[in-house]
Design an enzyme around this catalytic site. Structure first.
Site: not given
Ligand code: ADP
Length: 157
Positions: A18, A42, A91, A129
């Site tokens: 992130h 959620k 990703r 995450s």
């Molecule tokens: P959600 O619950 O909507 O999936 P996340 O917090 O998991 O939210 O992720 C939010 C955004 O961050 C998403 O667009 C995801 O693709 C991006 N993201 C998460 N991890 C990575 C990473 N390692 N590299 C690039 N983008 C990421």
């Protein structure tokens, strides 16, 4: 007119993936609003206040970045604050399949909102995450995947 992007997510917890995404997107926008979607359905591992606190700490020295929460539809939130862009990371192909539909829907619901996708570099494309939560739940050390300043206290889980 200032270019505002909303980066929505759960950030449960924020990862280096992130962080990398926001840093790379900074030159593209005047302001990036990192917004945790509050969804009572959620279940998260970390409480909202903790997730917010980590985001605020990590981006404390970034005047272009704002950290907040929102309820309801992401597209409505963008309209409300005058953001014309959404920021998301890609990703792999499954991210693409999922994000493509959401971005098309947000474009319609949000009356023209464009989602800007940045492809994650190989060094971050395995980080999510979900994986970080699994490591933490299994008692492992998640620190290689967390931005500096974010510390997880196993005792409090
Ligand atoms: P959600 O619950 O909507 O999936 P996340 O917090 O998991 O939210 O992720 C939010 C955004 O961050 C998403 O667009 C995801 O693709 C991006 N993201 C998460 N991890 C990575 C990473 N390692 N590299 C690039 N983008 C990421």
């Amino acid at each position: 007119m200032s270019k505002i992007a909303v980066f929505p997510g759960s950030f449960d917890p924020i990862t280096t993936g992130h962080f990398d995404l926001v840093e790379r997107a900074l030159p593209l926008f005047d302001k990036i609003v990192i917004a945790i979607g509050v969804n009572s359905q959620k279940q998260s591992l970390f409480p909202l206040e903790q997730r917010l606190g980590w985001l605020r700490l990590v981006f404390a020295s970034y005047p272009q970045v704002e950290v907040t929460t929102f309820e309801g539809l992401t597209a409505h939130y963008c309209n409300k604050i005058g953001a014309k862009y959404l920021l998301r990371g890609l990703r792999n192909a499954s991210d693409f399949d999922y994000e493509k539909t959401i971005s098309q829907l947000n474009n319609i619901v949000g009356q023209g909102i464009e989602t800007i996708f940045l492809i994650s570099p190989p060094a971050y494309s395995h980080i999510s995450s979900t994986i970080v939560r699994e490591i933490i739940k299994g008692g492992g050390d998640a620190s290689p995947f967390l931005p500096s300043g974010v510390h997880i206290d196993q005792e409090k889980l």
